[in-house]
Motif scaffolding. Sequence first.
Motif, PDB file in Angstrom:
ATOM      1  N   GLU A 101       0.828  -1.209   0.000  1.00 15.89           N
ATOM      2  CA  GLU A 101       0.000   0.000   0.000  1.00 15.89           C
ATOM      3  C   GLU A 101       0.862   1.258   0.000  1.00 15.89           C
ATOM      4  OE1 GLU A 101      -3.175   2.393  -0.398  1.00 15.89           O
ATOM      5  OE2 GLU A 101      -3.122   0.213  -0.627  1.00 15.89           O
ATOM      6  N   ARG A 104       2.108   1.880  -3.452  1.00 14.46           N
ATOM      7  CA  ARG A 104       1.056   2.452  -4.298  1.00 14.46           C
ATOM      8  C   ARG A 104       0.867   3.951  -4.030  1.00 14.46           C
ATOM      9  NH1 ARG A 104      -0.412  -2.611  -4.117  1.00 14.46           N
ATOM     10  NH2 ARG A 104      -1.502  -2.710  -2.150  1.00 14.46           N
ATOM     11  N   LEU A 105       0.937   4.342  -2.761  1.00 13.41           N
ATOM     12  CA  LEU A 105       0.767   5.755  -2.420  1.00 13.41           C
ATOM     13  C   LEU A 105       1.865   6.633  -3.039  1.00 13.41           C
ATOM     14  CD1 LEU A 105      -0.191   5.479   1.360  1.00 13.41           C
ATOM     15  CD2 LEU A 105      -1.674   6.280  -0.504  1.00 13.41           C
ATOM     16  N   THR A 127       0.688  -9.949  -1.885  1.00 15.56           N
ATOM     17  CA  THR A 127       1.008  -8.524  -1.969  1.00 15.56           C
ATOM     18  C   THR A 127       1.804  -8.286  -3.246  1.00 15.56           C
ATOM     19  OG1 THR A 127       1.132  -8.454   0.445  1.00 15.56           O
ATOM     20  CG2 THR A 127       2.026  -6.565  -0.747  1.00 15.56           C
TER      21      THR A 127
END
Length: 160
Positions: A101, A104-105, A127
């Motif tokens: 995550e 991705r940010l 993941t």
Amino acid sequence: MFTIIACIGRSNELGKDGSLIWRLPSDMKFFRQTTTGHTIIMGRKTFDSLGGVLPNRHHVVITHADPELFPEEVEVVHSFAEVFTKYRDVEEDVFIIGGGEIYRLFFSYADRMLLTQVNEIYFNADTYFPEIDIRNWNVRDLQEIDEDGHHAVIREYTRK
């Protein structure tokens, strides 16, 4: 400058059950040499997987957890916006080390990526790294790895 550093498979696999899929000694050495002396940004699960504070690095953890749960030397931030605002104009490398995550940010804001790309597919991964549009990057090979029955290449991606 935001630099993403990761080890991924042919299908962008990153991890399984909160752990790295591949633990290649040469990749670990490259990670250690590259990030030492710099700021590393990660999520809480990635910090937990480290087993403690890595020496000679400034740790920034993005989490909603209570800062009291972390060692004193760890900088705890509660949002992407908070860390982005503080570190976006830093001229030195600020390394984004995961997990999925967090990658991705930061993916759209990274100026550079250092990716160890293992020439295998790990079918049980849970993941994944974001999809890379090669048209947006200049790529150069830095180092080949052949160890522990795995072949990988460490590549540097710089945004066009």
